[in-house]
Scaffold this active site. Structure first.
Site, mmCIF file in Angstrom:
data_model
loop_
_atom_site.group_PDB
_atom_site.id
_atom_site.type_symbol
_atom_site.label_atom_id
_atom_site.label_comp_id
_atom_site.label_asym_id
_atom_site.label_seq_id
_atom_site.Cartn_x
_atom_site.Cartn_y
_atom_site.Cartn_z
ATOM 1 N N HIS A 320 0.732 -1.173 -0.070
ATOM 2 C CA HIS A 320 -0.102 -0.067 -0.055
ATOM 3 C C HIS A 320 0.947 1.241 0.097
ATOM 4 O O HIS A 320 1.719 1.330 0.653
ATOM 5 C CB HIS A 320 -0.940 0.202 1.344
ATOM 6 C CG HIS A 320 -2.013 1.049 1.132
ATOM 7 N ND1 HIS A 320 -3.125 0.786 0.423
ATOM 8 C CD2 HIS A 320 -2.094 2.164 1.376
ATOM 9 C CE1 HIS A 320 -3.895 2.060 0.467
ATOM 10 N NE2 HIS A 320 -3.221 2.958 1.106
ATOM 11 N N ALA A 321 0.741 2.124 -0.982
ATOM 12 C CA ALA A 321 1.693 3.239 -1.258
ATOM 13 C C ALA A 321 1.748 3.968 0.253
ATOM 14 O O ALA A 321 0.809 4.313 0.865
ATOM 15 C CB ALA A 321 1.122 4.214 -2.404
ATOM 16 N N HIS A 350 0.171 11.962 -5.543
ATOM 17 C CA HIS A 350 -0.360 11.921 -4.172
ATOM 18 C C HIS A 350 0.784 11.849 -3.301
ATOM 19 O O HIS A 350 0.986 12.677 -2.306
ATOM 20 C CB HIS A 350 -1.309 10.866 -4.068
ATOM 21 C CG HIS A 350 -1.862 10.740 -2.659
ATOM 22 N ND1 HIS A 350 -3.071 11.599 -2.294
ATOM 23 C CD2 HIS A 350 -1.498 9.926 -1.425
ATOM 24 C CE1 HIS A 350 -3.190 10.989 -0.923
ATOM 25 N NE2 HIS A 350 -2.268 10.567 -0.550
ATOM 26 N N GLU A 351 1.745 10.581 -3.284
ATOM 27 C CA GLU A 351 2.794 10.386 -2.519
ATOM 28 C C GLU A 351 3.921 11.380 -2.357
ATOM 29 O O GLU A 351 4.299 11.820 -1.496
ATOM 30 C CB GLU A 351 3.437 9.053 -2.768
ATOM 31 C CG GLU A 351 2.394 7.843 -2.362
ATOM 32 C CD GLU A 351 1.771 7.749 -1.261
ATOM 33 O OE1 GLU A 351 0.199 7.302 -1.252
ATOM 34 O OE2 GLU A 351 2.376 8.154 -0.096
ATOM 35 N N HIS A 354 3.021 14.306 -0.441
ATOM 36 C CA HIS A 354 3.823 14.291 1.083
ATOM 37 C C HIS A 354 4.930 14.593 1.286
ATOM 38 O O HIS A 354 5.395 15.265 2.178
ATOM 39 C CB HIS A 354 3.216 12.597 1.497
ATOM 40 C CG HIS A 354 1.716 12.023 1.578
ATOM 41 N ND1 HIS A 354 1.077 12.580 2.791
ATOM 42 C CD2 HIS A 354 0.973 11.203 1.031
ATOM 43 C CE1 HIS A 354 -0.113 12.064 2.575
ATOM 44 N NE2 HIS A 354 0.148 11.166 1.900
ATOM 45 N N GLU A 378 -2.950 14.914 2.944
ATOM 46 C CA GLU A 378 -3.628 14.115 1.908
ATOM 47 C C GLU A 378 -3.930 15.037 0.792
ATOM 48 O O GLU A 378 -3.919 14.205 -0.428
ATOM 49 C CB GLU A 378 -4.785 13.274 2.529
ATOM 50 C CG GLU A 378 -4.432 12.318 3.570
ATOM 51 C CD GLU A 378 -3.310 11.280 3.231
ATOM 52 O OE1 GLU A 378 -2.638 10.992 4.353
ATOM 53 O OE2 GLU A 378 -3.081 11.128 2.122
ATOM 54 N N HIS A 480 -6.526 0.535 5.589
ATOM 55 C CA HIS A 480 -6.684 1.533 6.698
ATOM 56 C C HIS A 480 -7.195 1.093 8.053
ATOM 57 O O HIS A 480 -6.790 1.381 8.935
ATOM 58 C CB HIS A 480 -7.172 2.837 6.228
ATOM 59 C CG HIS A 480 -6.617 3.428 5.123
ATOM 60 N ND1 HIS A 480 -6.723 2.761 3.765
ATOM 61 C CD2 HIS A 480 -5.876 4.603 4.828
ATOM 62 C CE1 HIS A 480 -5.941 3.725 3.101
ATOM 63 N NE2 HIS A 480 -5.478 4.673 3.568
ATOM 64 N N TYR A 490 -8.986 11.621 4.695
ATOM 65 C CA TYR A 490 -9.272 11.521 2.990
ATOM 66 C C TYR A 490 -10.659 12.249 2.564
ATOM 67 O O TYR A 490 -10.551 12.935 1.590
ATOM 68 C CB TYR A 490 -9.349 10.303 2.641
ATOM 69 C CG TYR A 490 -7.862 9.475 2.979
ATOM 70 C CD1 TYR A 490 -7.941 8.379 4.018
ATOM 71 C CD2 TYR A 490 -6.804 9.644 1.928
ATOM 72 C CE1 TYR A 490 -6.916 7.757 4.118
ATOM 73 C CE2 TYR A 490 -5.624 9.145 2.153
ATOM 74 C CZ TYR A 490 -5.498 8.151 3.382
ATOM 75 O OH TYR A 490 -4.413 7.735 3.711
#
Ligand SMILES: C=C(C[SeH])C(=O)N1CCC[C@H]1C(=O)O
Ligand SMILES: [Zn+2]
Length: 597
Positions: A320-321, A350-351, A354, A378, A480, A490
């Protein structure tokens, strides 16, 4: 006197924050070793390291408590003490701390290593969620094959986690009480620093529900057209296995056969990437280049050295990323099992969002190296991805061809964005509404699955493909829940990212309210230094101020509101209402015939 006390406290805080940075670095390294090489030995090492660190945190906390910080004049000093006065799960006695760690690592490793058998070849039983099962959900249009994968995965990753989850709830609630909260739900919500957080979530849902119901009705009709009314009813919920995603949380994989104007050329980014021999590394370099084009910070050398961007073949890892801060100002990593497709193109941005946040606030005290709230963290990458996924940008980078927008291609584009962003909202909302009920003991273990599906039917209008019982535990089939990651972040992100998008688009000169040549859906902030600088100013703040101050810095607003999202999708909302009227489709859904309570 107060002046002298604050001076002394400032010295103490500098020392504590430095020690905390070293502790968090050790914790992140231990966690990384385990999740990038899942073995019993690495699990044990990680638990022992976390236990040792928790003892050090507890000792520091005893000392911090001695300071009468509540009446300090210095806002920042007081805020630092306030955050350090919350010990967290380290408040548990050693045996319970270890027990809690074991329930979570047990669920997480079960989820990461779960395998199912192939529908087409019963003896092939080595299918993982990534990439094999994900590939089935993105390509199969065989309801029986999809049903098989759905049931087998929910057995392998969900039901098996029920015992651990029940223990986790009890232990985690004990930790909540030791931190001054009634239960974990109140603890999780306190992070958002507003007294009415849960009411705000409900208000946002009321604002977006009409739009969701229109999208739901349209998609149900198109699925019924394809699979027939024996599989998809005219007035009931949508079977969850037909929406192109294991959790029915985003529906992008059914775009090709449900989009409004099928004779208009579809932008197939996945195909274009494969035609152009894209690699995971190329996807990461493109994302890094977009951030640099905004005058944001380049990925540091250790990022490229230490990240894991493809699934290893010699060991089990948590696929999971995830994005990692090692709290030393130079070591930042992503771990994900990239496949070359549109979905992972989005996930990569998305990552990287972060990581950019980590880079922007790396000069803050360690205690402020966090998102203004978790929803902000997020939302960064997704905000950039809203520009990247615009047809204008995709043409710019050669991932789309063809002419500029006309009315029909614009509706198709809004539909493509809507089955990602609008569809997601009720899913995200239910996942933590479910867990709030569990932590508050309104939902007891004997009711876990029934309450989970009641919420999903009521809010999302989906139903399980087969009857369920309390021997099942479908919530844990979502990463999650099995990995103890809060999910309201999210839901918040998918609302505020449109407020951020509107803010940066205005700064980039790409959007002006009411100007048909500057619509939000066409906005691409690529190379806008003005937008990038404003974004950087917000990100640099970390969690040093309450999040309304951070949001105001970029958008001028101090509240999370659905107005950005509703403005972005207004043309689609109008089109869906007209289309559902034309076809006479029932809006909303009646109770399911499936049994799950
Ligand atoms: C990409 C990540 C890691 Se922070 C993720 O978990 N996301 C991103 C969007 C929603 C949520 C999910 O996959 O359920
Ligand atoms: Zn994320």
């Amino acid at each position: 006197d107060l002046e002298a006390r604050e001076h002394e406290a400032r010295e103490y805080m500098l020392h504590l924050d430095k020690a905390t940075g070293l502790r968090k670095n050790r914790a992140s390294l231990a966690e990384w070793e385990y999740t990038s090489n899942i073995t019993k030995e690495n699990e044990e090492k990680s638990i022992q390291t976390h236990l040792e660190l928790s003892r050090q945190e507890k000792a520091a906390w005893e000392e911090t408590k001695m300071y009468g910080w509540q009446d300090f004049q210095d806002f920042t000093l007081r805020r630092m003490f306030k955050k350090y006065s919350q010990l967290g799960v380290a408040a548990l006695p050693d045996d319970k701390f270890q027990a809690l760690m074991r329930t979570v690592s047990g669920m997480e490793s079960n989820y990461a290593t779960a395998k199912i058998c192939s529908y087409k070849n019963e003896s092939k039983c080595d299918l993982s969620l990534e990439p094999e099962i994900t590939e089935i959900f993105s390509t199969s249009q065989d309801p029986e094959e999809l049903k098989h994968a759905w049931v087998e995965w929910h057995n392998a990753a969900g039901a098996t986690a029920k015992k651990n989850f029940t223990d986790y709830v009890n232990l985690y609630n004990e930790a909540a009480k030791l931190n001054g909260f009634d239960n974990v739900a109140e603890w999780w919500q306190s992070e958002y620093e507003v007294p009415d957080f849960e009411e705000q979530l409900a208000k946002l849902w009321e604002d977006v529900k009409p739009l969701y119901q229109q999208l739901h009705a349209y998609v149900r009709k198109r699925l019924r057209d394809k699979y027939g009314d024996k599989v998809v009813s005219a007035r009931g919920p949508i079977p969850a296995h037909l929406l192109g995603n294991m959790w029915a949380q985003t529906w992008n994989n059914i775009e090709s056969f449900t989009r409004p104007y099928p004779d208009k050329k579809e932008i197939d980014v996945t195909q274009a990437m494969r035609d152009q021999n894209y690699t995971p590394m190329k996807m990461f370099q493109m994302s890094d280049e977009f951030f640099r084009s905004l005058n944001l910070t380049a990925m540091p050398e250790k990022f490229w050295k230490n990240s894991i961007i493809e699934k290893p073949t010699d060991r089990e890892i948590v696929c999971h990323a995830s994005a990692w801060d090692f709290f030393d100002g130079e070591d930042f990593r992503i771990k994900q099992c990239t496949t070359v497709d549109y979905e992972y193109f989005q996930t990569t941005h998305h990552e990287m969002g972060h990581i950019q946040y980590y880079l922007q606030y790396r000069d803050q005290p360690v205690v402020f190296r966090d998102g203004a709230n978790q929803g902000f963290h997020e939302a960064v990458g997704d905000t950039i991805a809203l520009s990247v996924s615009s047809p204008k940008h995709l043409r710019r980078v050669g991932l789309a061809t063809g002419d500029a927008e006309d009315e029909q291609t614009e509706i198709n584009q809004l539909y493509k964005m809507g089955i990602d962003k609008i569809a997601f909202l009720p899913f995200a909302y239910t996942l933590d509404l479910f867990r709030y009920g569990v932590f508050r003991r309104k939902t007891l273990p004997e009711d876990y699955n029934c309450h989970y599906w009641k919420l999903r039917e009521q809010l999302q209008g989906v139903e399980p493909p087969v009857n369920r019982t309390e021997d099942d535990f479908d919530a844990a089939a979502k990463y999650h829940v099995s990995s103890n990651v809060e999910y309201a972040r999210y839901y918040v992100s998918f609302i505020i990212q449109f407020q951020f998008h509107r803010g940066v688009c205005q700064l980039a000169g790409e959007h002006a309210a009411g100007d048909p040549n500057k619509k939000l859906v066409d906005c691409d902030i690529y190379q806008s230094v003005a937008a990038g600088n404003a974004l950087a100013n917000m990100l640099k703040m970390g969690s040093s101020k309450p999040w309304p101050d951070a949001m105001e810095a970029l958008t001028g607003q101090r509240e999370m509101k659905a107005d950005g999202l509703l403005e972005y999708f207004r043309p689609l909302h109008d089109w869906l209402r007209a289309e559902n009227q034309r076809t006479g489709e029932h809006i909303g859904w009646e109770p399911t015939n499936m049994e799950y309570c």
